[in-house]
Enzyme design. Structure first.
Site, short mmCIF file in Angstrom:
data_model
loop_
_atom_site.label_atom_id
_atom_site.label_comp_id
_atom_site.label_asym_id
_atom_site.label_seq_id
_atom_site.Cartn_x
_atom_site.Cartn_y
_atom_site.Cartn_z
CG HIS A 1 -32.58 23.11 71.10
ND1 HIS A 1 -31.47 24.10 71.21
CD2 HIS A 1 -31.97 22.09 71.40
CE1 HIS A 1 -30.21 23.46 71.56
NE2 HIS A 1 -30.66 22.04 71.39
CG ASP A 2 -32.24 27.45 70.14
OD1 ASP A 2 -33.07 28.60 70.28
OD2 ASP A 2 -31.93 26.80 71.16
#
Ligand SMILES: CC(C)(COP(=O)(O)OP(=O)(O)OC[C@H]1O[C@@H](n2cnc3c(N)ncnc32)[C@H](O)[C@@H]1OP(=O)(O)O)[C@@H](O)C(=O)NCCC(=O)NCCS
Length: 230
Positions: free
Chosen positions: A143-144
């Site tokens: 994620h991210d």
């Protein structure tokens, strides 16, 4: 309509990408279309055949008759990859992306053109990835993360959350990135190289090669120090 596809580069990686592309095209091609896939390699000789497939130089590929031509560059070195993509674009040939059927993509993944996602790659959520990203078998991006253009992941790279990787970085097989945080991502500078098996716990400045666990710059002093440590 005759569509001609090419994998640019018949090195080991190119030969791994080829069957993934063939399988992808089997699912994409309309019955009325004729579709052929070839290799391009600057080292090709006249009439060369590899694994029963034609190998062309770029010039002979340009001459080969087709209504549409598409190329994906399967070369890990990002500087060479960029140069060959520019060559294709100057000849009016767009890049396309190759994605294995087993790739897992979860949520809100933006990825540029010309990417190669090999079998068992996982892209999780809220990712921004630039053009011509190569993710070799079993790599993941959590994620991210933000990944620039022309970045290469060798097999089984473990890229945990909130890691930012600059353009043209090369990440060796089995490398592990410690996660960053939204306020303090782990940052890998442009053109950095991460050695096979490295565990990256701190930012890496642009153009630096790091190795080991925890990863440090690949200098003679650091190599000897790690050997002494045993
Ligand atoms: C980091 C790397 C790019 C350095 O390459 P290089 O500049 O050609 O360096 P060398 O291979 O000549 O190695 C230089 C020294 O670093 C050491 N070294 C190189 N890679 C290392 C690694 N991953 N971990 C620990 N030490 C390493 C070598 O043992 C050598 O030490 P020596 O000079 O005392 O013998 C390369 O070793 C690497 O890890 N490449 C990624 C390989 C990979 O993932 N391939 C995937 C193919 S799909």
């Amino acid at each position: 309509m005759k569509r001609l596809y090419a994998v640019y580069g018949f090195s080991g990686f190119g030969r791994e990408v080829f069957p993934v592309l063939q399988s992808q095209l089997e699912h994409q091609t309309h019955e009325s279309d004729q579709c052929e896939v070839v290799y391009i390699d600057d080292a090709a000789t006249d009439g060369q055949i590899l694994n029963s497939i034609e190998v062309h130089t770029f010039e002979s590929f340009l001459k080969k008759p087709a209504d549409e031509k598409h190329v994906v560059v399967a070369i890990s070195d990002s500087a060479i990859r960029q140069k060959l993509i520019n060559r294709c674009e100057q000849a009016g040939i767009r890049q396309f992306s190759v994605r294995a059927k087993s790739v897992v993509e979860l949520d809100n993944v933006q990825i540029g053109e010309g990417s190669i996602l090999c079998p068992f790659v996982t892209l999780t959520s809220n990712l921004k990835i630039g053009k011509s990203f190569h993710a070799n078998i079993y790599s993941y991006v959590a994620h991210d993360c933000v990944i620039g253009d022309y970045v290469t992941f060798a097999p089984r790279v473990n890229c945990n959350g909130n890691v930012h990787i600059g353009d043209g970085a090369y990440i060796g097989t089995g490398a592990v990135f410690k996660q960053g945080t939204p306020r303090k991502p782990l940052v890998v500078g442009k053109g950095a190289v991460v050695a096979a098996g490295a565990v990256v716990t701190r930012n890496i400045s642009a153009g630096t090669t790091v190795f080991g666990n925890p990863a440090v710059p690949l200098t003679r002093a650091n190599i000897e120090a790690r050997r002494d440590r045993g």
